[in-house]
Scaffold this motif. Structure first.
Motif, PDB file in Angstrom:
ATOM      1  N   ILE A   1       0.879  -1.180   0.000  1.00 41.96           N
ATOM      2  CA  ILE A   1       0.000   0.000   0.000  1.00 41.96           C
ATOM      3  C   ILE A   1       0.910   1.222   0.000  1.00 41.96           C
ATOM      4  CG2 ILE A   1      -1.689   1.339   1.326  1.00 41.96           C
ATOM      5  CD1 ILE A   1      -2.919  -1.189   0.081  1.00 41.96           C
ATOM      6  N   HIS A   2       0.725   2.057  -1.023  1.00 40.96           N
ATOM      7  CA  HIS A   2       1.575   3.230  -1.197  1.00 40.96           C
ATOM      8  C   HIS A   2       0.897   4.436  -0.541  1.00 40.96           C
ATOM      9  CE1 HIS A   2       4.574   5.609  -3.520  1.00 40.96           C
ATOM     10  NE2 HIS A   2       3.609   6.500  -3.623  1.00 40.96           N
ATOM     11  N   ILE A   3       1.632   5.119   0.324  1.00 35.10           N
ATOM     12  CA  ILE A   3       1.050   6.234   1.077  1.00 35.10           C
ATOM     13  C   ILE A   3       1.828   7.506   0.765  1.00 35.10           C
ATOM     14  CG2 ILE A   3       0.444   7.091   3.369  1.00 35.10           C
ATOM     15  CD1 ILE A   3       0.347   4.172   4.323  1.00 35.10           C
ATOM     16  N   ASP A   4       1.147   8.450   0.131  1.00 33.63           N
ATOM     17  CA  ASP A   4       1.763   9.706  -0.301  1.00 33.63           C
ATOM     18  C   ASP A   4       1.676  10.741   0.813  1.00 33.63           C
ATOM     19  OD1 ASP A   4       2.596   9.142  -2.974  1.00 33.63           O
ATOM     20  OD2 ASP A   4       0.478   9.052  -3.533  1.00 33.63           O
ATOM     21  N   VAL A   5       2.822  11.072   1.377  1.00 34.80           N
ATOM     22  CA  VAL A   5       2.884  12.052   2.464  1.00 34.80           C
ATOM     23  C   VAL A   5       3.408  13.368   1.878  1.00 34.80           C
ATOM     24  CG1 VAL A   5       3.949  12.595   4.688  1.00 34.80           C
ATOM     25  CG2 VAL A   5       3.337  10.217   4.142  1.00 34.80           C
TER      26      VAL A   5
ATOM     27  N   ILE B   1       5.924   4.080   2.253  1.00 35.26           N
ATOM     28  CA  ILE B   1       5.714   5.490   2.612  1.00 35.26           C
ATOM     29  C   ILE B   1       6.524   6.383   1.677  1.00 35.26           C
ATOM     30  CG2 ILE B   1       5.856   7.206   4.468  1.00 35.26           C
ATOM     31  CD1 ILE B   1       4.129   4.882   5.321  1.00 35.26           C
ATOM     32  N   HIS B   2       5.832   7.218   0.938  1.00 35.46           N
ATOM     33  CA  HIS B   2       6.483   8.130  -0.012  1.00 35.46           C
ATOM     34  C   HIS B   2       6.524   9.519   0.619  1.00 35.46           C
ATOM     35  CE1 HIS B   2       6.384  10.005  -4.342  1.00 35.46           C
ATOM     36  NE2 HIS B   2       7.462  10.338  -3.657  1.00 35.46           N
ATOM     37  N   LEU B   3       7.693   9.890   1.129  1.00 34.61           N
ATOM     38  CA  LEU B   3       7.834  11.165   1.837  1.00 34.61           C
ATOM     39  C   LEU B   3       8.133  12.291   0.845  1.00 34.61           C
ATOM     40  CD1 LEU B   3       9.967  10.166   4.979  1.00 34.61           C
ATOM     41  CD2 LEU B   3       7.498  10.628   4.877  1.00 34.61           C
ATOM     42  N   MET B   4       7.100  13.042   0.485  1.00 32.65           N
ATOM     43  CA  MET B   4       7.307  14.231  -0.362  1.00 32.65           C
ATOM     44  C   MET B   4       7.360  15.424   0.584  1.00 32.65           C
ATOM     45  SD  MET B   4       4.752  13.265  -3.460  1.00 32.65           S
ATOM     46  CE  MET B   4       3.854  12.053  -2.523  1.00 32.65           C
ATOM     47  N   VAL B   5       8.459  15.477   1.329  1.00 38.61           N
ATOM     48  CA  VAL B   5       8.587  16.475   2.393  1.00 38.61           C
ATOM     49  C   VAL B   5       9.988  17.062   2.380  1.00 38.61           C
ATOM     50  CG1 VAL B   5       6.971  15.190   3.861  1.00 38.61           C
ATOM     51  CG2 VAL B   5       9.421  14.861   4.187  1.00 38.61           C
TER      52      VAL B   5
ATOM     53  N   VAL C   1       7.989   2.410 -10.151  1.00 42.07           N
ATOM     54  CA  VAL C   1       7.551   3.577 -10.935  1.00 42.07           C
ATOM     55  C   VAL C   1       6.305   4.143 -10.273  1.00 42.07           C
ATOM     56  CG1 VAL C   1       6.692   4.415 -13.154  1.00 42.07           C
ATOM     57  CG2 VAL C   1       8.532   2.725 -13.100  1.00 42.07           C
ATOM     58  N   ASP C   2       6.300   5.465 -10.111  1.00 41.97           N
ATOM     59  CA  ASP C   2       5.175   6.139  -9.458  1.00 41.97           C
ATOM     60  C   ASP C   2       4.696   7.287 -10.335  1.00 41.97           C
ATOM     61  OD1 ASP C   2       3.313   7.114  -7.672  1.00 41.97           O
ATOM     62  OD2 ASP C   2       4.782   8.002  -6.307  1.00 41.97           O
ATOM     63  N   GLY C   3       3.413   7.226 -10.713  1.00 48.43           N
ATOM     64  CA  GLY C   3       2.790   8.305 -11.468  1.00 48.43           C
ATOM     65  C   GLY C   3       2.409   7.882 -12.871  1.00 48.43           C
TER      66      GLY C   3
HETATM   67 ZN    ZN Z   1       3.726   8.420  -4.487  1.00 50.56          ZN
END
Ligand code: ZN
Ligand code: DX5
Length: 227
Positions: A34-38, A67-71, A176-178
């Motif tokens: 499960i991919h979680i976009d933060v 966990i995808h940390l976009m921070v 790959v994401d997106g």
């Molecule tokens: Zn993502």
């Protein structure tokens, strides 16, 4: 796992009023992670999901939490997101000033470390850490929102990473994401990716998550991938 490819539904497009049901549906349909976009409202414009939601997701599913940390300052967030239940902690090379330290910290806590590259970031930016990471995430859209168009230049980056990882004998998976869809998923896999994230292709008004996972599965059935 479909033909060696893992599927990671990204809950950013899920119906949050029945998130637990949707997670369980994905699990039953054979999703792997499960991919979680933060998103923090600084590294990317939006603010999305934080620690209490990750804790609730952890209680709702046994699947691997990616966990995808976009921070900004991701070095401050690895530990809290592990404590909340994260299994793979992915940080952007564009945001990390202390990438090695983060990777070491994640490994010390016996979790998996991933590094993400934005569409305009070359593969060379992560070459030095390839022996250490468990995953490289190639962004095929600019981070910040689901439902964007797939950026084609992600594919040669995936192929280059696949070569470097195989030649080096490294363990890193390529995610790959997106923009992942029934049209782009088989092309990502053929280029060498072995984990595919999908938000809008799985959570949409056309069909249920289980039906959409089945469609993605069908699109991947005959791929001859090098992974
Ligand atoms: Zn993502
Ligand atoms: C983009 C996120 C992605 C995104 C994927 O900022 O990292 O995970 O939600 O959305 P789709 O699959 O709709 O392109």
């Amino acid at each position: 796992m479909i033909n060696g490819i893992k599927l990671a539904p990204s809950i950013i497009s899920a119906d949050f009023s029945r998130l637990c049901d949707q997670l369980q549906e994905c699990e039953r349909a054979g999703a792997d992670n499960i991919h979680i976009d933060v998103m923090d409202g600084r590294f990317v414009p939006s603010i999305s999901i934080g620690l209490p939601v990750v804790e609730a997701i952890r209680r709702s599913t046994g699947l691997v939490l990616d966990i995808h940390l976009m921070v900004e300052e991701p070095e401050k967030q690895a530990a809290p997101f592990i404590d909340a239940g994260g299994d793979i902690i992915n940080v952007h090379v564009e945001a990390a000033t202390q990438l090695h330290r983060i990777i070491e910290e994640v490994h010390r806590r016996e979790k998996r470390a991933g590094v993400c590259v934005n569409p305009e970031t070359p593969v060379g930016a992560v070459e030095q850490v390839l022996p250490e990471v468990d995953q490289v995430m190639v962004m095929a859209v600019n981070p910040g929102a689901s439902g964007q168009r797939f950026i084609e230049s992600a594919l040669p980056k995936v192929a280059r990473l696949r070569r470097l990882i195989d030649e080096g004998g490294f363990r890193a998976e390529i995610e790959v994401d997106g923009g992942v869809s029934t049209e782009t998923a088989p092309r990502c896999a053929a280029a060498g990716a072995n984990v595919l994230v999908a938000a809008s292709a799985i959570f949409n008004e056309h069909a249920s998550p289980a039906e959409n996972i089945e469609r993605l599965r069908a699109s991947l059935a005959s791929v001859d991938h090098p992974a």
